[in-house]
Scaffold this motif. Structure first.
Motif, PDB file in Angstrom:
ATOM      1  N   THR A  35       0.835  -1.194   0.000  1.00 26.31           N
ATOM      2  CA  THR A  35       0.000   0.000   0.000  1.00 26.31           C
ATOM      3  C   THR A  35       0.873   1.248   0.000  1.00 26.31           C
ATOM      4  O   THR A  35       1.851   1.334   0.742  1.00 26.31           O
ATOM      5  CB  THR A  35      -0.916   0.025   1.241  1.00 26.31           C
ATOM      6  OG1 THR A  35      -1.689  -1.182   1.266  1.00 26.31           O
ATOM      7  CG2 THR A  35      -1.838   1.217   1.220  1.00 26.31           C
ATOM      8  N   ALA A  36       0.503   2.199  -0.840  1.00 22.34           N
ATOM      9  CA  ALA A  36       1.232   3.471  -0.912  1.00 22.34           C
ATOM     10  C   ALA A  36       0.234   4.611  -0.978  1.00 22.34           C
ATOM     11  O   ALA A  36      -0.876   4.454  -1.488  1.00 22.34           O
ATOM     12  CB  ALA A  36       2.139   3.494  -2.134  1.00 22.34           C
ATOM     13  N   GLU A  37       0.644   5.744  -0.437  1.00 24.78           N
ATOM     14  CA  GLU A  37      -0.161   6.964  -0.487  1.00 24.78           C
ATOM     15  C   GLU A  37       0.708   8.066  -1.060  1.00 24.78           C
ATOM     16  O   GLU A  37       1.805   8.317  -0.566  1.00 24.78           O
ATOM     17  CB  GLU A  37      -0.627   7.358   0.915  1.00 24.78           C
ATOM     18  CG  GLU A  37      -1.515   6.336   1.579  1.00 24.78           C
ATOM     19  CD  GLU A  37      -1.803   6.665   3.048  1.00 24.78           C
ATOM     20  OE1 GLU A  37      -1.231   7.643   3.579  1.00 24.78           O
ATOM     21  OE2 GLU A  37      -2.590   5.934   3.648  1.00 24.78           O
ATOM     22  N   VAL A  38       0.219   8.735  -2.104  1.00 26.10           N
ATOM     23  CA  VAL A  38       0.965   9.805  -2.752  1.00 26.10           C
ATOM     24  C   VAL A  38       0.511  11.144  -2.177  1.00 26.10           C
ATOM     25  O   VAL A  38      -0.674  11.375  -1.990  1.00 26.10           O
ATOM     26  CB  VAL A  38       0.753   9.772  -4.282  1.00 26.10           C
ATOM     27  CG1 VAL A  38       1.466  10.927  -4.962  1.00 26.10           C
ATOM     28  CG2 VAL A  38       1.204   8.437  -4.858  1.00 26.10           C
ATOM     29  N   ALA A  39       1.494  12.007  -1.884  1.00 28.66           N
ATOM     30  CA  ALA A  39       1.189  13.332  -1.338  1.00 28.66           C
ATOM     31  C   ALA A  39       2.033  14.387  -2.051  1.00 28.66           C
ATOM     32  O   ALA A  39       3.217  14.167  -2.321  1.00 28.66           O
ATOM     33  CB  ALA A  39       1.476  13.365   0.159  1.00 28.66           C
ATOM     34  N   ASP A  40       1.418  15.515  -2.321  1.00 29.96           N
ATOM     35  CA  ASP A  40       2.107  16.658  -2.912  1.00 29.96           C
ATOM     36  C   ASP A  40       2.867  17.386  -1.808  1.00 29.96           C
ATOM     37  O   ASP A  40       2.290  17.732  -0.775  1.00 29.96           O
ATOM     38  CB  ASP A  40       1.070  17.580  -3.538  1.00 29.96           C
ATOM     39  CG  ASP A  40       1.663  18.706  -4.345  1.00 29.96           C
ATOM     40  OD1 ASP A  40       2.813  19.111  -4.090  1.00 29.96           O
ATOM     41  OD2 ASP A  40       0.949  19.214  -5.238  1.00 29.96           O
ATOM     42  N   ALA A  41       4.150  17.628  -2.005  1.00 29.36           N
ATOM     43  CA  ALA A  41       4.961  18.326  -1.001  1.00 29.36           C
ATOM     44  C   ALA A  41       4.384  19.698  -0.681  1.00 29.36           C
ATOM     45  O   ALA A  41       4.541  20.202   0.438  1.00 29.36           O
ATOM     46  CB  ALA A  41       6.402  18.460  -1.483  1.00 29.36           C
ATOM     47  N   ALA A  42       3.693  20.311  -1.638  1.00 31.11           N
ATOM     48  CA  ALA A  42       3.091  21.624  -1.416  1.00 31.11           C
ATOM     49  C   ALA A  42       2.007  21.581  -0.344  1.00 31.11           C
ATOM     50  O   ALA A  42       1.711  22.594   0.277  1.00 31.11           O
ATOM     51  CB  ALA A  42       2.503  22.165  -2.718  1.00 31.11           C
ATOM     52  N   GLU A  43       1.444  20.405  -0.127  1.00 32.66           N
ATOM     53  CA  GLU A  43       0.343  20.251   0.830  1.00 32.66           C
ATOM     54  C   GLU A  43       0.730  19.404   2.038  1.00 32.66           C
ATOM     55  O   GLU A  43      -0.128  19.109   2.871  1.00 32.66           O
ATOM     56  CB  GLU A  43      -0.850  19.612   0.108  1.00 32.66           C
ATOM     57  CG  GLU A  43      -1.331  20.442  -1.061  1.00 32.66           C
ATOM     58  CD  GLU A  43      -2.343  19.714  -1.919  1.00 32.66           C
ATOM     59  OE1 GLU A  43      -2.693  18.556  -1.615  1.00 32.66           O
ATOM     60  OE2 GLU A  43      -2.771  20.302  -2.922  1.00 32.66           O
ATOM     61  N   TYR A  44       1.989  19.016   2.142  1.00 29.36           N
ATOM     62  CA  TYR A  44       2.419  18.109   3.203  1.00 29.36           C
ATOM     63  C   TYR A  44       3.240  18.866   4.240  1.00 29.36           C
ATOM     64  O   TYR A  44       4.234  19.509   3.911  1.00 29.36           O
ATOM     65  CB  TYR A  44       3.245  16.954   2.624  1.00 29.36           C
ATOM     66  CG  TYR A  44       3.515  15.865   3.623  1.00 29.36           C
ATOM     67  CD1 TYR A  44       2.602  14.842   3.812  1.00 29.36           C
ATOM     68  CD2 TYR A  44       4.653  15.888   4.415  1.00 29.36           C
ATOM     69  CE1 TYR A  44       2.838  13.845   4.755  1.00 29.36           C
ATOM     70  CE2 TYR A  44       4.893  14.902   5.356  1.00 29.36           C
ATOM     71  CZ  TYR A  44       3.974  13.891   5.520  1.00 29.36           C
ATOM     72  OH  TYR A  44       4.194  12.915   6.461  1.00 29.36           O
ATOM     73  N   ASP A  45       2.830  18.784   5.484  1.00 27.86           N
ATOM     74  CA  ASP A  45       3.533  19.430   6.593  1.00 27.86           C
ATOM     75  C   ASP A  45       4.634  18.490   7.086  1.00 27.86           C
ATOM     76  O   ASP A  45       4.343  17.362   7.506  1.00 27.86           O
ATOM     77  CB  ASP A  45       2.545  19.718   7.717  1.00 27.86           C
ATOM     78  CG  ASP A  45       3.136  20.491   8.872  1.00 27.86           C
ATOM     79  OD1 ASP A  45       4.380  20.565   8.994  1.00 27.86           O
ATOM     80  OD2 ASP A  45       2.356  21.020   9.673  1.00 27.86           O
ATOM     81  N   VAL A  46       5.895  18.944   7.041  1.00 29.92           N
ATOM     82  CA  VAL A  46       7.000  18.073   7.440  1.00 29.92           C
ATOM     83  C   VAL A  46       6.874  17.592   8.878  1.00 29.92           C
ATOM     84  O   VAL A  46       7.443  16.559   9.227  1.00 29.92           O
ATOM     85  CB  VAL A  46       8.386  18.718   7.221  1.00 29.92           C
ATOM     86  CG1 VAL A  46       8.626  19.006   5.768  1.00 29.92           C
ATOM     87  CG2 VAL A  46       8.570  19.944   8.059  1.00 29.92           C
ATOM     88  N   ALA A  47       6.133  18.288   9.706  1.00 26.62           N
ATOM     89  CA  ALA A  47       5.928  17.836  11.088  1.00 26.62           C
ATOM     90  C   ALA A  47       5.220  16.487  11.118  1.00 26.62           C
ATOM     91  O   ALA A  47       5.344  15.737  12.094  1.00 26.62           O
ATOM     92  CB  ALA A  47       5.138  18.878  11.879  1.00 26.62           C
ATOM     93  N   ASN A  48       4.502  16.146  10.046  1.00 30.99           N
ATOM     94  CA  ASN A  48       3.805  14.865   9.982  1.00 30.99           C
ATOM     95  C   ASN A  48       4.738  13.700   9.687  1.00 30.99           C
ATOM     96  O   ASN A  48       4.340  12.543   9.823  1.00 30.99           O
ATOM     97  CB  ASN A  48       2.696  14.910   8.932  1.00 30.99           C
ATOM     98  CG  ASN A  48       1.552  15.798   9.347  1.00 30.99           C
ATOM     99  OD1 ASN A  48       1.264  15.949  10.536  1.00 30.99           O
ATOM    100  ND2 ASN A  48       0.925  16.431   8.376  1.00 30.99           N
ATOM    101  N   LEU A  49       5.978  13.976   9.306  1.00 31.59           N
ATOM    102  CA  LEU A  49       6.916  12.895   9.022  1.00 31.59           C
ATOM    103  C   LEU A  49       7.151  12.007  10.241  1.00 31.59           C
ATOM    104  O   LEU A  49       7.416  10.818  10.092  1.00 31.59           O
ATOM    105  CB  LEU A  49       8.246  13.446   8.516  1.00 31.59           C
ATOM    106  CG  LEU A  49       8.243  13.958   7.083  1.00 31.59           C
ATOM    107  CD1 LEU A  49       9.561  14.652   6.756  1.00 31.59           C
ATOM    108  CD2 LEU A  49       7.975  12.828   6.107  1.00 31.59           C
ATOM    109  N   LYS A  50       7.018  12.567  11.431  1.00 31.77           N
ATOM    110  CA  LYS A  50       7.220  11.763  12.649  1.00 31.77           C
ATOM    111  C   LYS A  50       6.197  10.634  12.751  1.00 31.77           C
ATOM    112  O   LYS A  50       6.410   9.663  13.472  1.00 31.77           O
ATOM    113  CB  LYS A  50       7.172  12.651  13.883  1.00 31.77           C
ATOM    114  CG  LYS A  50       5.825  13.255  14.182  1.00 31.77           C
ATOM    115  CD  LYS A  50       5.863  14.154  15.406  1.00 31.77           C
ATOM    116  CE  LYS A  50       4.569  14.852  15.655  1.00 31.77           C
ATOM    117  NZ  LYS A  50       4.199  15.854  14.663  1.00 31.77           N
TER     118      LYS A  50
END
Length: 107
Positions: A35-50
């Motif tokens: 399973t994979a989910e694609v996200a646009d970096a323009a809409e992705y908050d790096v704080a969510n990487l955790k």
């Protein structure tokens, strides 16, 4: 389908090539039962990487290795450490750029 956490695929692009590659990667992973989910970096908050366990970043560069416009905030937030510590995250980076520049794929 796999019961593992999905792989987050984050793309940044100027011309659409990195987005196309990110979607192709997602399709190939799906064919393999991952399973994979694609996200646009323009809409992705790096704080969510955790919250991510596995991440693939597909990003284009332009000029002297600069991030694409839609991924500037994402890249600069990473540089500034806004993602925090990510000791358990598995990641890969695929960078697209022009090797004729001095700072090839700099970002």
């Amino acid at each position: 389908m796999s019961t593992e956490e999905p792989i987050k695929i984050i793309f940044g692009t100027m011309t659409g090539n990195a987005e196309e590659l990110a979607n192709d990667l997602s399709d190939k992973l799906g064919e393999a039962g991952i399973t994979a989910e694609v996200a646009d970096a323009a809409e992705y908050d790096v704080a969510n990487l955790k919250n991510e366990k596995k991440v693939a970043i597909v990003i284009s560069t332009w000029g002297e290795g600069d991030p694409p416009d839609d991924a500037e905030d994402f890249c600069f937030d990473l540089y500034d450490g806004k993602a925090g510590e990510l000791p358990n995250m598995e990641f890969s980076i695929c960078s697209l750029g022009d090797s004729s520049y001095d700072d090839f794929c700099g970002c």
